[in-house]
Write a protein that holds these residues in place. Structure first.
Motif, PDB file in Angstrom:
ATOM      1  N   SER A 350     -18.622  30.777 -31.626  1.00 50.58           N
ATOM      2  CA  SER A 350     -17.903  30.684 -32.902  1.00 50.58           C
ATOM      3  C   SER A 350     -18.390  29.480 -33.713  1.00 50.58           C
ATOM      4  CB  SER A 350     -16.397  30.606 -32.673  1.00 50.58           C
ATOM      5  OG  SER A 350     -16.023  29.415 -32.022  1.00 50.58           O
ATOM      6  N   MET A 351     -18.755  28.400 -33.042  1.00 53.77           N
ATOM      7  CA  MET A 351     -19.332  27.257 -33.746  1.00 53.77           C
ATOM      8  C   MET A 351     -20.620  27.654 -34.451  1.00 53.77           C
ATOM      9  SD  MET A 351     -17.913  24.159 -33.658  1.00 53.77           S
ATOM     10  CE  MET A 351     -17.058  22.912 -32.695  1.00 53.77           C
ATOM     11  N   LYS A 352     -21.478  28.352 -33.738  1.00 52.56           N
ATOM     12  CA  LYS A 352     -22.765  28.770 -34.306  1.00 52.56           C
ATOM     13  C   LYS A 352     -22.563  29.678 -35.519  1.00 52.56           C
ATOM     14  CE  LYS A 352     -27.247  30.654 -32.828  1.00 52.56           C
ATOM     15  NZ  LYS A 352     -27.946  29.351 -32.912  1.00 52.56           N
ATOM     16  N   ALA A 353     -21.638  30.642 -35.392  1.00 53.97           N
ATOM     17  CA  ALA A 353     -21.396  31.585 -36.488  1.00 53.97           C
ATOM     18  C   ALA A 353     -20.824  30.875 -37.714  1.00 53.97           C
ATOM     19  CB  ALA A 353     -20.449  32.683 -36.024  1.00 53.97           C
ATOM     20  N   THR A 354     -19.913  29.942 -37.488  1.00 55.80           N
ATOM     21  CA  THR A 354     -19.275  29.249 -38.603  1.00 55.80           C
ATOM     22  C   THR A 354     -20.258  28.332 -39.320  1.00 55.80           C
ATOM     23  OG1 THR A 354     -17.168  29.318 -37.421  1.00 55.80           O
ATOM     24  CG2 THR A 354     -17.337  27.793 -39.255  1.00 55.80           C
ATOM     25  N   LEU A 355     -21.084  27.617 -38.565  1.00 57.06           N
ATOM     26  CA  LEU A 355     -22.077  26.747 -39.188  1.00 57.06           C
ATOM     27  C   LEU A 355     -23.156  27.555 -39.912  1.00 57.06           C
ATOM     28  CD1 LEU A 355     -22.349  24.096 -36.352  1.00 57.06           C
ATOM     29  CD2 LEU A 355     -21.504  23.686 -38.671  1.00 57.06           C
ATOM     30  N   ALA A 356     -23.481  28.734 -39.373  1.00 59.43           N
ATOM     31  CA  ALA A 356     -24.448  29.606 -40.049  1.00 59.43           C
ATOM     32  C   ALA A 356     -23.896  30.076 -41.390  1.00 59.43           C
ATOM     33  CB  ALA A 356     -24.784  30.800 -39.161  1.00 59.43           C
ATOM     34  N   GLN A 357     -22.593  30.367 -41.432  1.00 62.41           N
ATOM     35  CA  GLN A 357     -21.985  30.772 -42.695  1.00 62.41           C
ATOM     36  C   GLN A 357     -21.964  29.607 -43.682  1.00 62.41           C
ATOM     37  OE1 GLN A 357     -21.240  33.607 -44.036  1.00 62.41           O
ATOM     38  NE2 GLN A 357     -20.473  32.594 -45.882  1.00 62.41           N
ATOM     39  N   LEU A 358     -21.706  28.398 -43.189  1.00 58.07           N
ATOM     40  CA  LEU A 358     -21.721  27.236 -44.077  1.00 58.07           C
ATOM     41  C   LEU A 358     -23.088  27.073 -44.726  1.00 58.07           C
ATOM     42  CD1 LEU A 358     -20.255  24.731 -45.166  1.00 58.07           C
ATOM     43  CD2 LEU A 358     -21.098  23.480 -43.167  1.00 58.07           C
ATOM     44  N   ALA A 359     -24.135  27.392 -43.986  1.00 57.09           N
ATOM     45  CA  ALA A 359     -25.490  27.292 -44.547  1.00 57.09           C
ATOM     46  C   ALA A 359     -25.676  28.201 -45.746  1.00 57.09           C
ATOM     47  CB  ALA A 359     -26.526  27.614 -43.465  1.00 57.09           C
ATOM     48  N   ARG A 360     -24.926  29.305 -45.783  1.00 56.59           N
ATOM     49  CA  ARG A 360     -25.055  30.268 -46.892  1.00 56.59           C
ATOM     50  C   ARG A 360     -24.151  29.937 -48.068  1.00 56.59           C
ATOM     51  NH1 ARG A 360     -25.770  33.687 -42.251  1.00 56.59           N
ATOM     52  NH2 ARG A 360     -23.522  34.044 -42.044  1.00 56.59           N
ATOM     53  N   GLU A 361     -23.267  28.978 -47.899  1.00 57.24           N
ATOM     54  CA  GLU A 361     -22.341  28.610 -48.969  1.00 57.24           C
ATOM     55  C   GLU A 361     -23.053  27.779 -50.035  1.00 57.24           C
ATOM     56  OE1 GLU A 361     -19.204  29.531 -49.214  1.00 57.24           O
ATOM     57  OE2 GLU A 361     -18.734  30.281 -47.193  1.00 57.24           O
ATOM     58  N   ASN A 362     -22.702  28.024 -51.297  1.00 62.17           N
ATOM     59  CA  ASN A 362     -23.242  27.239 -52.402  1.00 62.17           C
ATOM     60  C   ASN A 362     -22.169  26.311 -52.948  1.00 62.17           C
ATOM     61  OD1 ASN A 362     -25.827  28.565 -52.440  1.00 62.17           O
ATOM     62  ND2 ASN A 362     -24.833  30.314 -53.424  1.00 62.17           N
ATOM     63  N   CYS A 363     -22.561  25.097 -53.257  1.00 58.20           N
ATOM     64  CA  CYS A 363     -21.597  24.172 -53.845  1.00 58.20           C
ATOM     65  C   CYS A 363     -22.322  23.188 -54.749  1.00 58.20           C
ATOM     66  CB  CYS A 363     -20.814  23.430 -52.760  1.00 58.20           C
ATOM     67  SG  CYS A 363     -21.780  22.252 -51.787  1.00 58.20           S
ATOM     68  N   GLY A 364     -21.564  22.596 -55.658  1.00 58.31           N
ATOM     69  CA  GLY A 364     -22.156  21.628 -56.574  1.00 58.31           C
ATOM     70  C   GLY A 364     -22.162  20.222 -56.020  1.00 58.31           C
ATOM     71  N   GLY A 365     -21.424  20.026 -54.918  1.00 61.53           N
ATOM     72  CA  GLY A 365     -21.358  18.704 -54.313  1.00 61.53           C
ATOM     73  C   GLY A 365     -21.992  18.675 -52.939  1.00 61.53           C
ATOM     74  N   LYS A 366     -21.322  18.015 -52.000  1.00 58.97           N
ATOM     75  CA  LYS A 366     -21.840  17.871 -50.642  1.00 58.97           C
ATOM     76  C   LYS A 366     -21.198  18.904 -49.716  1.00 58.97           C
ATOM     77  CE  LYS A 366     -20.121  13.793 -50.010  1.00 58.97           C
ATOM     78  NZ  LYS A 366     -19.313  13.727 -51.234  1.00 58.97           N
ATOM     79  N   LYS A 367     -21.861  19.129 -48.604  1.00 61.64           N
ATOM     80  CA  LYS A 367     -21.266  19.875 -47.501  1.00 61.64           C
ATOM     81  C   LYS A 367     -20.866  18.862 -46.429  1.00 61.64           C
ATOM     82  CE  LYS A 367     -23.805  24.198 -48.213  1.00 61.64           C
ATOM     83  NZ  LYS A 367     -24.732  25.208 -47.622  1.00 61.64           N
ATOM     84  N   ILE A 368     -19.575  18.876 -46.095  1.00 62.55           N
ATOM     85  CA  ILE A 368     -19.023  17.932 -45.120  1.00 62.55           C
ATOM     86  C   ILE A 368     -18.442  18.726 -43.970  1.00 62.55           C
ATOM     87  CG2 ILE A 368     -17.397  16.039 -44.763  1.00 62.55           C
ATOM     88  CD1 ILE A 368     -17.372  15.724 -47.859  1.00 62.55           C
ATOM     89  N   VAL A 369     -18.658  18.259 -42.757  1.00 60.16           N
ATOM     90  CA  VAL A 369     -18.182  18.986 -41.577  1.00 60.16           C
ATOM     91  C   VAL A 369     -17.371  18.058 -40.691  1.00 60.16           C
ATOM     92  CG1 VAL A 369     -18.856  20.265 -39.521  1.00 60.16           C
ATOM     93  CG2 VAL A 369     -20.176  20.539 -41.611  1.00 60.16           C
ATOM     94  N   ILE A 370     -16.177  18.499 -40.318  1.00 60.53           N
ATOM     95  CA  ILE A 370     -15.422  17.869 -39.239  1.00 60.53           C
ATOM     96  C   ILE A 370     -15.482  18.830 -38.062  1.00 60.53           C
ATOM     97  CG2 ILE A 370     -13.177  17.055 -38.432  1.00 60.53           C
ATOM     98  CD1 ILE A 370     -12.442  16.378 -41.274  1.00 60.53           C
ATOM     99  N   LEU A 371     -16.131  18.404 -37.002  1.00 58.53           N
ATOM    100  CA  LEU A 371     -16.280  19.253 -35.819  1.00 58.53           C
ATOM    101  C   LEU A 371     -15.585  18.617 -34.633  1.00 58.53           C
ATOM    102  CD1 LEU A 371     -19.985  20.529 -35.799  1.00 58.53           C
ATOM    103  CD2 LEU A 371     -17.939  21.723 -36.574  1.00 58.53           C
ATOM    104  N   GLY A 372     -14.659  19.364 -34.032  1.00 56.80           N
ATOM    105  CA  GLY A 372     -13.973  18.896 -32.850  1.00 56.80           C
ATOM    106  C   GLY A 372     -14.641  19.396 -31.584  1.00 56.80           C
ATOM    107  N   ALA A 373     -14.415  18.689 -30.510  1.00 54.34           N
ATOM    108  CA  ALA A 373     -15.001  19.057 -29.223  1.00 54.34           C
ATOM    109  C   ALA A 373     -14.527  20.439 -28.776  1.00 54.34           C
ATOM    110  CB  ALA A 373     -14.628  18.017 -28.167  1.00 54.34           C
ATOM    111  N   MET A 374     -15.341  21.093 -27.984  1.00 53.58           N
ATOM    112  CA  MET A 374     -15.038  22.413 -27.422  1.00 53.58           C
ATOM    113  C   MET A 374     -14.507  22.242 -26.001  1.00 53.58           C
ATOM    114  SD  MET A 374     -18.435  24.463 -28.766  1.00 53.58           S
ATOM    115  CE  MET A 374     -19.571  23.247 -28.058  1.00 53.58           C
ATOM    116  N   GLY A 375     -13.359  22.816 -25.721  1.00 53.21           N
ATOM    117  CA  GLY A 375     -12.739  22.646 -24.416  1.00 53.21           C
ATOM    118  C   GLY A 375     -13.132  23.700 -23.398  1.00 53.21           C
TER     119      GLY A 375
END
Length: 473
Positions: A350-375
Motif C-alpha cells: 500500500s505504501m508503494k501504491a500510494t507513493l506511485a499515485q503521488l508521483a502522478r499528482e500535479n501541484c503548483g507548490g511542493k509535495k510533502i510526505v508524512i510517512l509512519g512506520a509499518m507494523g
C-alpha cells in the motif's frame, strides 16, 4: 423504526431467557455506540467488562441487554455473552435470503467493501447491508451479521486476519455466496513464515462458501495459482479479475479521468451471452483502485446485480477517512493545501501504491510526505523500510517527515541515495510520534502544496489529519 429483532427470537437464537418482551432496532457491544432501541451485548474482555456499562446503555435509550448476570432492566440472560453474539450472527445468516459477499485481502478490503455496498445499494434501492468501519475480526464480524435486516437483498462483510486459522472461523459464520480476495501483500508478515503463508491464510475465506459459491481472485497476483488451487478445493466457480489478458473481468483500457480518477473499459469473459464490455469511471485515483473496481464488478455480476448501476456508483465514490479522503486545508495566510489522508494503515504494497499515485499528482507548490512506520513486519522490518526509499524518491516529494523508530532505517538510506539520484534538494526529518510530526509539518506547508499522510494506525497519524483539517495548527 423497523424492528430488527424481537426478544423472543433473540432468546431462542442464543439459548437465553428474556426478562420481558422487547424489540430492538440495532445491536452494539460498545456502550458508546448505543442509541435508542438498541440491543447491548455485555462482552467480557481481558481488560474490560461490558456489564459495568449496562446502566449507561439504559440511560442512552437502549432497549435491552444480553448479559451473563442479572441486571435491572430488560435483558436476556445467558452463560456466555461472546458465544451468544456468535449464535445471533448464525441465526441472522440463517434467516435471510440475501446474497452474501465476503471480502478479504492484504490491502484494499475496506474500500472494496464500501464501494461494493454503494454499487449494490444503488440498484437495490437501499436494501443492502454491510459491516461498518473495519469491523472485520472475531467480534466485529458477528456483530455486523447480527445487524443485518432479514429482508435485505445483499450483505457485504469484510473479514480480516493476522494469524492463520482466523479467517476459517469468520467465513464459516458469514457463509458467503461470493468470496473476494483483493490482493496479497506482506501485511502482518511478522506473524507468518512468508507471503505464501499469508496467501494460504487469506484463501481460508473460500472454506465458508455456500454450495456453488463463487471465488473472486486477482489474476495479476504472484500467488494466483496458489489461490486458485485453494479455491478449487471449495468450489468450481472461480472468477478472476485484473489487467492480465487471461482475467475473466479485465481492464482493456485505462486513461486518466478529468478531475482525477480513471476512465476504464472493462471486458467480461463469455457468460453465455458472449463477451461484454463496460466503460465506467472510478472516482478514486490510482491503479490499485482500478483493480478494486474490477473485483467489485466481478462480484456484482456473480450475484446477478446491475453492472450499469455499479459503474455509476464507482464514479461517485468519495475517499474514506484514513483511506484516501482528500481535504482542502485553509492556511492562515490565505492559501490552501491539498491533504491526502491515508493515515489508517500501511504495509509495503500500500505504501508503494500510494507513493506511485503521488508521483502522478500535479501541484503548483511542493509535495510533502508524512510517512509512519509499518507494523508487524517481524525480522523483515529493516529491509521493507529501506525499500521505501526508491518509491519516496520517484514520488517527487520535496520534504519527507518520517515517524516512528523503524523509520530510522528509511532515513539513513534516503539520506544516502537522495543526493545521488535527485537533482533537487530533499528535506528529510525523523520524529518520534504524531505530535512531533504535526509540529514539523505546520511550518512546512504552504499554498498549493500537496501533503500525503500515511502510516500504521498505531502511530495515531489521524490526529495530525484532524488537527490540520480543523485548523488547530
Amino acid at each position: 423504526m423497523t424492528t430488527l429483532w424481537k426478544s423472543s427470537a433473540i432468546a431462542e437464537a442464543i439459548g437465553g431467557h428474556a426478562s420481558v418482551d422487547f424489540e430492538v432496532h440495532g445491536v452494539a457491544f460498545d456502550s458508546r455506540e448505543i442509541g435508542p432501541g438498541d440491543l447491548f451485548f455485555a462482552l467480557k474482555g481481558e481488560q474490560s467488562d461490558g456489564h459495568l456499562y449496562v446502566d449507561d446503555i439504559y440511560a442512552a435509550g437502549g432497549a435491552g441487554a444480553v448479559v451473563s448476570q442479572p441486571v435491572d432492566g430488560p435483558h436476556i440472560l445467558v452463560s456466555d455473552t461472546t458465544k451468544a453474539l456468535n449464535d445471533l450472527a448464525i441465526a441472522s445468516r440463517a434467516r435471510t435470503d440475501a446474497k452474501i459477499i465476503g471480502v478479504t485481502g492484504s490491502v484494499g478490503k475496506t474500500g472494496t467493501k464500501e464501494a461494493l455496498f454503494a454499487a449494490l445499494n444503488r440498484a437495490s434501492m437501499g436494501k443492502s447491508h454491510r459491516s461498518v468501519k473495519s469491523y472485520n475480526n472475531h467480534v466485529g464480524v458477528p456483530l455486523s451479521l447480527s445487524r443485518m435486516p432479514a429482508e435485505c437483498q445483499y450483505g457485504i462483510f469484510e473479514m480480516g486476519m493476522n494469524h492463520a486459522g482466523e479467517l476459517s472461523q469468520l467465513t464459516r459464520l458469514v457463509r458467503p455466496d461470493v468470496a473476494i480476495i483483493t490482493a496479497i501483500a506482506p501485511a502482518h508478515i511478522g506473524h507468518f513464515s512468508g507471503v505464501e503463508a499469508i496467501a494460504d491464510a487469506k484463501a481460508e475465506i473460500f472454506q465458508g462458501l455456500t454450495h456453488q459459491g463463487t471465488a473472486v481472485i486477482p489474476r495479476d497476483s504472484d500467488y494466483f495459482q496458489r489461490l486458485r488451487k485453494a479455491a478449487l478445493r471449495c468450489t468450481k466457480k472461480i472468477v478472476t479479475f485484473g489487467f492480465d489478458a487471461q482475467a475473466d473481468v479485465r481492464a482493456i483500457d485505462v486513461v486518466p479521468a478529468q478531475g482525477g480518477g480513471s476512465l476504464v473499459t472493462a471486458r467480461f469473459s463469455d457468460d453465455g451471452e458472449g463477451d461484454r464490455s463496460l466503460c465506467f469511471t472510478v472516482a478514486e485515483p490510482g491503479k490499485h483502485w482500478v483493480s478494486n473496481a474490477l473485483a467489485i464488478l466481478a462480484a456484482v455480476r456473480a450475484v446477478g446485480g446491475d453492472l450499469a448501476a455499479a459503474g455509476l456508483a464507482l464514479a461517485e465514490l468519495q475517499g474514506l477517512d484514513g483511506r484516501g479522503r482528500r481535504h482542502q486545508i485553509e492556511l492562515k495566510n490565505g492559501g490552501r493545501t491539498l491533504l491526502i489522508d491515508e493515515s489508517y494503515n500501511a504495509n509495503p504494497v500500500s505504501m508503494k501504491a500510494t507513493l506511485a499515485q503521488l508521483a502522478r499528482e500535479n501541484c503548483g507548490g511542493k509535495k510533502i510526505v508524512i510517512l509512519g512506520a509499518m507494523g508487524e513486519l517481524g525480522d523483515k522490518a529493516q529491509a521493507y523500510h529501506e525499500a521505501l526509499v526508491e518509491d519516496i524518491i520517484t514520488s517527487g516529494a520535496q520534504a519527507v517527515i518520517l515517524v516512528g523508530d523503524e523509520m530510522a532505517h528509511t532515513q539513513a538510506r534516503l539520506e544516502q541515495l537522495s543526493s545521488e539520484k535527485l537533482d533537487h534538494s530533499l528535506k528529510i526529518s525523523h520524529v518520534a510520534g504524531s505530535s512531533e510530526a504535526l509540529a514539523a509539518v505546520a511550518g512546512e506547508i504552504s499554498d498549493e502544496d500537496i501533503l500525503l499522510i500515511k502510516g500504521s494506525n498505531y502511530l495515531g497519524l489521524s490526529k495530525v489529519v484532524s488537527a490540520l483539517v480543523s485548523g488547530e495548527f
